[in-house]
Every structure is written in structure tokens, then in C-alpha cells.
Write an enzyme that holds these catalytic residues in place. Structure first.
Site, PDB file in Angstrom:
ATOM      1  N   CYS A   1      -9.854  -4.577  -8.690  1.00  0.00           N
ATOM      2  CA  CYS A   1      -9.671  -3.094  -9.249  1.00  0.00           C
ATOM      3  C   CYS A   1      -8.112  -2.874  -9.074  1.00  0.00           C
ATOM      4  O   CYS A   1      -7.814  -1.970  -7.737  1.00  0.00           O
ATOM      5  CB  CYS A   1     -10.198  -2.519  -8.716  1.00  0.00           C
ATOM      6  SG  CYS A   1     -10.025  -0.319  -9.774  1.00  0.00           S
TER       7      CYS A   1
ATOM      8  N   CYS B   1      -7.386   1.296  -8.184  1.00  0.00           N
ATOM      9  CA  CYS B   1      -8.038   1.520  -7.035  1.00  0.00           C
ATOM     10  C   CYS B   1      -6.991   0.730  -6.114  1.00  0.00           C
ATOM     11  O   CYS B   1      -6.925   1.960  -4.517  1.00  0.00           O
ATOM     12  CB  CYS B   1      -9.319   0.648  -6.601  1.00  0.00           C
ATOM     13  SG  CYS B   1     -10.669   0.881  -8.239  1.00  0.00           S
ATOM     14  N   ASP B   2      -6.905  -0.139  -5.803  1.00  0.00           N
ATOM     15  CA  ASP B   2      -6.460  -1.084  -4.820  1.00  0.00           C
ATOM     16  C   ASP B   2      -4.956  -1.125  -4.686  1.00  0.00           C
ATOM     17  O   ASP B   2      -4.072  -1.377  -3.470  1.00  0.00           O
ATOM     18  CB  ASP B   2      -6.623  -1.864  -4.321  1.00  0.00           C
ATOM     19  CG  ASP B   2      -8.592  -1.667  -3.805  1.00  0.00           C
ATOM     20  OD1 ASP B   2      -8.618  -0.566  -3.504  1.00  0.00           O
ATOM     21  OD2 ASP B   2      -8.869  -2.469  -4.081  1.00  0.00           O
TER      22      ASP B   2
END
Ligand code: FAD
Ligand code: NAP
Length: 309
Positions: free
Chosen positions: A133, A136-137
Site C-alpha cells: 500500500c 499507507c506506507d
């Protein structure tokens, strides 16, 4: 007894819930194991939903869907369904915390999860430098170099997104042609800090106690080994459908599926079992688009109302 149990709260499940409740069904519960919204909430941007001129992140794009879907009485149960059983003319739905529900009809709208590529170090370093992701990261690698593995729409779109945050993105693909949309390929090729590393296999991701420090790729043409010194590796190599909740004790499914576990449906989203429907990415021949998943959900909702009479 529920009129309808919807399993999954992505575009397909939310739209089915909207249509079913607005169309008059009273007891409709949508089981969603996380926050409603589905896999698109992990996407950096969506630009191909008709009528939406503004390019938004997947999270922003889905933000209004749950409220609209619940306006007509759809209930949300934040829980993971472990099993669906046929019980005469009705169904039993079991959750992972051993709750049991009875339903006159069931819609499976569970979508899919990221597939693992299978290289050495992938499991060991998952969550410690390996991610699926970018939204997200990606931030953890601001100003650093990262690698993206894959050659489909997701890999290329997320490589372009990461290139805005990171100093450099190695796009690592096992062939030298991509299966992404032409406009996406064009966009990637015009992004200066993306280096294409094609026709290679990933030999291993390596690191130390702090996490990933790089990945080793091997040229398919020359056999040459190259180390890419990146603390972050994003893997986008396709997705597997989530239909295990339809499996019985002996491992067979309660309805017809193909070898990948994709549920076989007709044009009304009916499975081979009366009262059991499937919609969105989990069904066979899904176009794997938000608009198509939503369309499936609407089709299922309308047909379930008719089925329940
Ligand atoms: P999902 O969105 O996968 O939703 C399924 C939901 O079910 C999930 O929320 C999951 O938590 C839940 N669930 C699963 N199993 C259970 C269970 N047992 N119990 C309870 N809940 C469960 N499409 C586009 O049209 N345009 C794009 O730009 C685009 N970009 C994308 C970018 C990325 C990074 C990804 C991964 C996908 C993208 N897609 C895009 C594809 C699109 O997201 C999917 O086609 C769509 O989300 C499918 O919707 P769905 O409702 O079928 O499944
Ligand atoms: P995908 O289209 O299946 O692409 C997976 C990529 O990973 C392929 O390039 C494949 O290589 C590669 N790959 C597969 N297994 C591998 C392995 N073990 N090791 C290394 N590489 C491997 O998956 P996706 O990109 O996640 O897309 C899934 C679906 O969602 C598609 O239908 C896509 O169109 C859709 N989607 C749409 C959008 C959009 O509309 N904007 C955005 C994202 C996703 P090969 O090419 O050699 O097979």
C-alpha cells in the site's frame, strides 16, 4: 431472520445495501471486517469513475458512500464472516467470534487481497520494508529510494505516486511490456525519477534487524545480478479473491466457482445456489473497476428484492 446478509463493504457491498434498503428490504446487515470502502481506499488516486471530473484519493472518493448507503436502513456489523452455510431454503452466516445469523439471502461482495510474489525474504520482511500500500506506507520513504515490483495498473500508478515522494523509484518487472492502461504507461515513462528495471526476476529482498536494505534482481537475458539499495519495496503483483467463507468442511464450495475461487454468477449476479449472490471483484470475469463493482451491487440488490418477493 435477516432479509439479506451482505458480506463485504466495498463499492459492490455498499451499493447493494443502498439498493436493497431503498427498494424496501427491512433487515439488511452488511458485514465488513474493516472500515467500509474496500480496496480502492488504498489507492493514491482514482480518475476513471464516470461523472467525477476531480481526481481524488481512493479514501476521499469513498468517504460519502457509507453514509448514503446507510440512509435507508442498512446496518453495518464490523465483523469478519468466517463461513456461510446453506440451511434448507435459508442461510446461516458465522463470524470469526462465533456469532451466528440467519438470513433469507446472502450476497458475497468480499473482493480480493494483494497476492504475494513468492521471492526469498518476502514473508520475513513483510511490514518491515515490504508493503502492498503506497498511500499507507509511502510517507516512510520520503526522500529515499524505493522499488516497486509488478507491471500492471496498480504497480505503474503507485510507482508514479511514490515518485512524487521519493528520490527515486525502481520499477521492477519480469517482462519488458506492461499490462497497464496506455495512458498510465505514458505517465510512468514521463516521470523522470522512475527507472525501469525490466526482464528481471526478483531473487531476494535482503536486510537486517532494522528492516529491508535492498533487493537483488537477475536479468533474464544475461543472468547478471544487480543489487538495488532500497529500504522500501512495494509489491503489486495482482490480487486473489476472498471466497473462502463459501467453503465447506471438505474444502468444496457451496456454489460453483472456477479454479481461482472466483464465484460463477449469471447476469443477475445469481450463483448456482438460489438466494446466494456474488458481486464485484469476487465474481468471474469481473472487470475489476469501481464502477463495475458498484453496477454489480445494484444489479444484485434489485434482483434480491425480486427473489424475496
Ligand atoms: P473490495 O473493494 O475489495 O471490497 C471488499 C470488502 O470486503 C473489503 O472492504 C473487505 O475488507 C471486505 N471483506 C472481505 N472479506 C470479508 C469477510 N470475510 N468478512 C467481512 N468483510 C470482508 N478501480 C477503478 O475503477 N479505478 C481505479 O483507479 C482503481 N485503482 C485501484 C488502485 C489500487 C491500488 C487497487 C488495489 C485497486 C484499484 N481499482 C481501481 C480496483 C477497485 O478498487 C476494485 O475493482 C473495487 O474496489 C472492487 O470492489 P468490491 O466491492 O468488489 O471489492
Ligand atoms: P494485474 O493486472 O494482474 O498485474 C499484475 C502484475 O504483476 C503483472 O504485470 C504480472 O506480470 C506481475 N506479476 C504477477 N505475479 C508476479 C510474480 N510472482 N512476480 C513478479 N511479478 C508478478 O494486477 P493489478 O495491477 O493489481 O490490477 C488488478 C486489476 O485491477 C486489473 O484488472 C486492473 O486493471 C485493475 N486496476 C485498475 C486500475 C484503474 O482502472 N486505474 C488501477 C489498478 C488496478 P505479467 O504482466 O508478466 O503477468
Amino acid at each position: 431472520m435477516l432479509d439479506l446478509a451482505i458480506i463485504g463493504g466495498g463499492p459492490a457491498g455498499l451499493t447493494a445495501g443502498l439498493y436493497a434498503t431503498r427498494g424496501g428490504l427491512k433487515d439488511v446487515v452488511m458485514f465488513e471486517m474493516g472500515m467500509p470502502g474496500g480496496q480502492i481506499t488504498g489507492s493514491s488516486e482514482i480518475e476513471n469513475y464516470p461523472g467525477q471530473g476531480e481526481i481524488k484519493s481512493g479514501m476521499d472518493f469513498m468517504s460519502n458512500w457509507p453514509e448514503q448507503a446507510m440512509r435507508f436502513g442498512l446496518k453495518h456489523e464490523m465483523n469478519q464472516v468466517s463461513k456461510v452455510e446453506k440451511n434448507g431454503d435459508t442461510f446461516k452466516v458465522f463470524t470469526v467470534d462465533n456469532k451466528e445469523y440467519e438470513a433469507k439471502s446472502v450476497l458475497l461482495a468480499t473482493g480480493s487481497v494483494p497476492r504475494r510474489a513468492g521471492f526469498k525474504g518476502e514473508n520475513e520482511f513483510f511490514g518491515r520494508g515490504i508493503s502492498t500500500c503506497a498511500t499507507c506506507d509511502g510517507f516512510f520513504y520520503k526522500g529515499k529510494e524505493v522499488a516497486v515490483v509488478g507491471g500492471g495498473d496498480t504497480a505503474l500508478e503507485e510507482a508514479v505516486y511514490l515518485a512524487k515522494l521519493c528520490s527515486k523509484v525502481y520499477l521492477v518487472h519480469r517482462r519488458d511490456t506492461y499490462r497497464a492502461a496506455p495512458s498510465t504507461i505514458e505517465h510512468m515513462k514521463h516521470t523522470e525519477n522512475i527507472e525501469e528495471v525490466t526482464n528481471v526476476t526478483v531473487e531476494e529482498v535482503f536486510g537486517d534487524a532494522s528492516g529491508v536494505t535492498g533487493l537483488k534482481v537477475k536479468s533474464k537475458e544475461t543472468g547478471e545480478i544487480r543489487d538495488l539499495p532500497t529500504p522500501g519495496v512495494f509489491v503489486f503483483v495482482g490480487r486473489d479473491v476472498l471466497s473462502d467463507s463459501l467453503k465447506q468442511e471438505d474444502g468444496s464450495y457451496i456454489c460453483d466457482t472456477n479454479e481461482q475461487g472466483e464465484v460463477i454468477v449469471d447476469l443477475n449476479m445469481r450463483t448456482s445456489v438460489p438466494g446466494l449472490y456474488a458481486a464485484g471483484d469476487v465474481r468471474i470475469n469481473a472487470a475489476k473497476q469501481v464502477v463495475c463493482a458498484a453496477g454489480d451491487g445494484a444489479t444484485a440488490g434489485v434482483n434480491i428484492i425480486e427473489y424475496l418477493g
